[in-house]
Design an enzyme around this catalytic site. Structure first.
Site, PDB file in Angstrom:
ATOM      1  N   TYR A  22      73.367-122.197  65.593  1.00  0.00           N
ATOM      2  CA  TYR A  22      72.007-122.708  65.992  1.00  0.00           C
ATOM      3  C   TYR A  22      72.210-123.905  67.371  1.00  0.00           C
ATOM      4  O   TYR A  22      71.348-124.152  68.048  1.00  0.00           O
ATOM      5  CB  TYR A  22      71.085-123.382  64.802  1.00  0.00           C
ATOM      6  CG  TYR A  22      70.783-122.528  63.892  1.00  0.00           C
ATOM      7  CD1 TYR A  22      70.753-121.139  63.901  1.00  0.00           C
ATOM      8  CD2 TYR A  22      70.477-122.929  62.694  1.00  0.00           C
ATOM      9  CE1 TYR A  22      70.602-120.120  62.997  1.00  0.00           C
ATOM     10  CE2 TYR A  22      70.159-122.129  61.653  1.00  0.00           C
ATOM     11  CZ  TYR A  22      70.135-120.652  61.817  1.00  0.00           C
ATOM     12  OH  TYR A  22      69.868-119.955  60.836  1.00  0.00           O
ATOM     13  N   LYS A  66      82.214-115.942  56.118  1.00  0.00           N
ATOM     14  CA  LYS A  66      82.372-114.459  56.032  1.00  0.00           C
ATOM     15  C   LYS A  66      83.825-114.376  56.848  1.00  0.00           C
ATOM     16  O   LYS A  66      83.881-113.695  57.940  1.00  0.00           O
ATOM     17  CB  LYS A  66      81.261-113.684  57.153  1.00  0.00           C
ATOM     18  CG  LYS A  66      79.981-113.471  55.989  1.00  0.00           C
ATOM     19  CD  LYS A  66      79.935-112.447  55.299  1.00  0.00           C
ATOM     20  CE  LYS A  66      80.440-111.037  55.799  1.00  0.00           C
ATOM     21  NZ  LYS A  66      80.293-110.125  54.931  1.00  0.00           N
ATOM     22  N   ASP A  70      77.380-112.928  51.893  1.00  0.00           N
ATOM     23  CA  ASP A  70      76.760-111.888  50.979  1.00  0.00           C
ATOM     24  C   ASP A  70      76.859-111.721  49.825  1.00  0.00           C
ATOM     25  O   ASP A  70      75.955-111.624  49.001  1.00  0.00           O
ATOM     26  CB  ASP A  70      76.847-110.452  51.840  1.00  0.00           C
ATOM     27  CG  ASP A  70      78.479-109.922  52.066  1.00  0.00           C
ATOM     28  OD1 ASP A  70      79.222-110.951  51.870  1.00  0.00           O
ATOM     29  OD2 ASP A  70      78.826-108.866  52.328  1.00  0.00           O
ATOM     30  N   ASP A 111      71.143-122.208  55.608  1.00  0.00           N
ATOM     31  CA  ASP A 111      69.795-122.121  56.184  1.00  0.00           C
ATOM     32  C   ASP A 111      69.255-120.840  55.068  1.00  0.00           C
ATOM     33  O   ASP A 111      68.155-121.443  54.325  1.00  0.00           O
ATOM     34  CB  ASP A 111      69.735-121.649  57.578  1.00  0.00           C
ATOM     35  CG  ASP A 111      68.324-121.687  57.990  1.00  0.00           C
ATOM     36  OD1 ASP A 111      67.429-121.974  57.020  1.00  0.00           O
ATOM     37  OD2 ASP A 111      67.754-120.941  58.916  1.00  0.00           O
TER      38      ASP A 111
HETATM   39 MG   LIG Z   1      77.282-107.224  52.537  1.00  0.00          MG
HETATM   40 MG   LIG Z   2      65.780-122.217  55.835  1.00  0.00          MG
END
Ligand SMILES: [Mg+2]
Ligand SMILES: [Mg+2]
Lengths: 369, 369
Positions: free
Chosen positions: A143, A194, A227, A251
């Site tokens: 961000y 990740k 994930d 977030d």
């Molecule tokens: Mg995935």
């Molecule tokens: Mg948020």
């Protein structure tokens, strides 16, 4: 008064001042009966400050915040100021505070009060006892990274770019916050990234692993892909104690975790800055709900998230865990007794306004103390 | 046989061949009774190909895939090959197929069979009737953008970098896939990004809005921020029909949506490439579950995700929606009758193996047809 904690109170706009009034009631009582010594300053922020001073927050207020032991923030935002230039929007107040005080670690507890278990979309047996904390890095990552922007290519088509960047020190300091927190809780941290597809995630994992080994080997550390974490939060949220992650994943995951409780209007948050010379950290506490202009001034807003934000402040900035426990237990008991503001109302419960809810919490605290 | 559809079958490793056998049963019956004309080629991939040919996938197989009307993929992965060099891992087979065929749109349905509603962590009233589709862009975005890597700074600390990049054409083509899909479903698309903090998201939103206006104004389009989407998937997943989003958000949200069903072993997926000269698209269909080496060869694997992957293939590559419906209804009825493989077993149900489950689906299809 030199041993008093300096507290800056910024009630802000909309329902902010109403719900903050209920905190004031509790502060007053704690000062009289629990030996709480606070040196309180109140200031305007947001639309209130715009109306009085022409800016969403004055530099003096930011300086006051910097010199306080903690900031208790209400909420900012007012439809009347939504069409002015970006730097005149009420929301600039909180953005500026975060930036100027370098508030890099956002703490979002997702705690379920048993009396509100039916508000969750999850089955009671899955979500009962939910009490996790997400620590989100908030001043780095994608961000804020450069280069960023939208460029027009030679053929007239366009390309949008954002850059995820994390440095060793950025990762270390937020990891330390998470490990410190875990020690006050169930002593478990799950670090989320990740690393299988992103080098920034790989570095994140390595740095967290390294600092754990060097400084926090007493805390239990695990790693999870973002994930999978989203899946596990739905499948079995009670497996988590403290989750630490970057800006973007935080977030999404913190909002997801909040929604598991089903009662967003109940949730407090904290944002912490770097350790200062005096060993303390700048810290700002606020409900995750907004200024709710549609119900402002009607006396019906739910004051519990603001009250619980103050409990977090007691626990994490003033090191008064027992006082925080007292407030949280009182809130839990009041909910169990059946009192509800409109936003958490359900059949068979007793609907009350802001003031009655605040008073009920205080009465319960008196009983418990 | 020139009007036959060319189908490449790649059963792969682990439970792949077992569950593919149950699809073969259905193909055989459909050829005999539903006028399905398939020209089927079977090839080895993954550990099976490594053992026979020394590579996870041969170039000839990729060429075959390119010239097929659809690829039905099983699963690859074998612990025996997990410690070899990266380019010799069985998983390279699917990665290479995706890359060489430019399979840029991953379709992940999250559909709940009523008989399995108790497997969900969500309350039955929240999740009942769940039937949404996430379209994830899979060859662009932050998992592939340059620059990327970890660099050491002059002071010895490190910095991890990844770059999110999306171009107009990358966004357009995946948006088209989503809009086309929506027209075959409930005609609604929700486009998901973080346009409030990322320029790549801002471009995403603008391009989707633009192509909607120009080519798909009959489809209902909405926009949602990724963090809010994660919340809404838990709060009220039935509000969605088709969700279209980038690689990273799609990675998280598609897994989250899958978990809402509670039965990951049931879910198929598709990955589509660009439109070809003949108007068709390269397309690969596969279950989202892996090769499950722990239960391979025991005859107990759940064949339904592979069968449902074939149903997707019929619907989206062969335009045989009625045949797909027949399979899906048969699966639903078999589950309603109480048959369960071990992975979806629950008290009071009848536990069966791979073959009995496959046969039960076929018997049900015969009854329904
Ligand atoms: Mg995935
Ligand atoms: Mg948020």
């Amino acid at each position: 008064m030199s041993d008093a904690h300096k507290l800056l109170v910024l009630a802000g706009d909309g329902i902010g001042p109403e719900v903050m009034r209920e905190v004031a009631r509790i502060v007053h009582w704690m000062s009289a009966h629990r030996g709480l010594k606070l040196e309180i300053t109140e200031e305007l922020v947001g639309a209130a400050s715009l109306a009085a001073h022409g800016v969403p927050i004055r530099d003096e207020v930011i300086e006051l915040a910097r010199q306080s032991d903690a900031v208790l923030f209400g909420s900012v935002g007012d439809p009347a100021w939504s069409h002015v230039g970006f730097d005149k929007r009420p929301e600039v107040a909180i953005l500026k505070l975060r930036k100027e005080l370098e508030l890099f670690a956002n703490l979002r507890p997702a705690k379920l009060f048993d009396a509100l278990i039916d508000a969750s979309a999850l089955k009671p047996e899955v979500v009962r006892g939910l009490d996790l904390m997400i620590v989100r890095e908030t001043v780095g990552g994608i961000y804020f990274g450069e280069p960023r922007g939208i460029e027009t290519l030679p053929d007239g088509s366009r390309r949008g770019i954002n850059t995820e960047v994390y440095t060793t020190s950025e990762i270390e300091r937020v990891a330390r916050v998470a490990f410190d927190l875990a020690r006050k809780r169930d002593n478990r941290v799950c670090s989320v990234e990740k690393c299988n597809v992103m080098e920034s995630g790989l570095l994140w994992k390595e740095v967290v692993t390294d600092i754990h080994k060097r400084e926090y080997s007493d805390v239990q550390l695990s790693h999870m892909l973002a994930d999978n974490c989203a899946m596990q939060l739905v499948r079995d949220p009670n497996q988590f104690d403290v989750i630490v992650t970057g800006n973007l994943f935080g977030d999404i995951l913190s909002d997801l975790a909040s929604m598991l409780t089903g009662s967003l209007g109940m949730l407090p948050s904290a944002t912490l800055g770097p350790a200062r010379a005096d060993g303390k950290r700048n810290a700002l506490y606020e409900p995750i709900h907004g200024s709710a202009p549609d119900i402002a001034g009607k006396g019906i807003a739910n004051p519990l998230a603001q009250i619980l934000s103050f409990a977090m402040l007691l626990r994490y900035s003033l090191n008064r865990g027992e006082d925080a426990d007292l407030i949280e237990t009182a809130v839990s008991n009041v909910l169990a007794s059946g009192l509800r503001t409109g936003d958490i109302m359900s059949p068979g419960m007793a609907r009350v306004g802001t003031e009655m809810m605040g008073q009920a919490v205080l009465r319960e605290m008196e009983k418990l103390a």
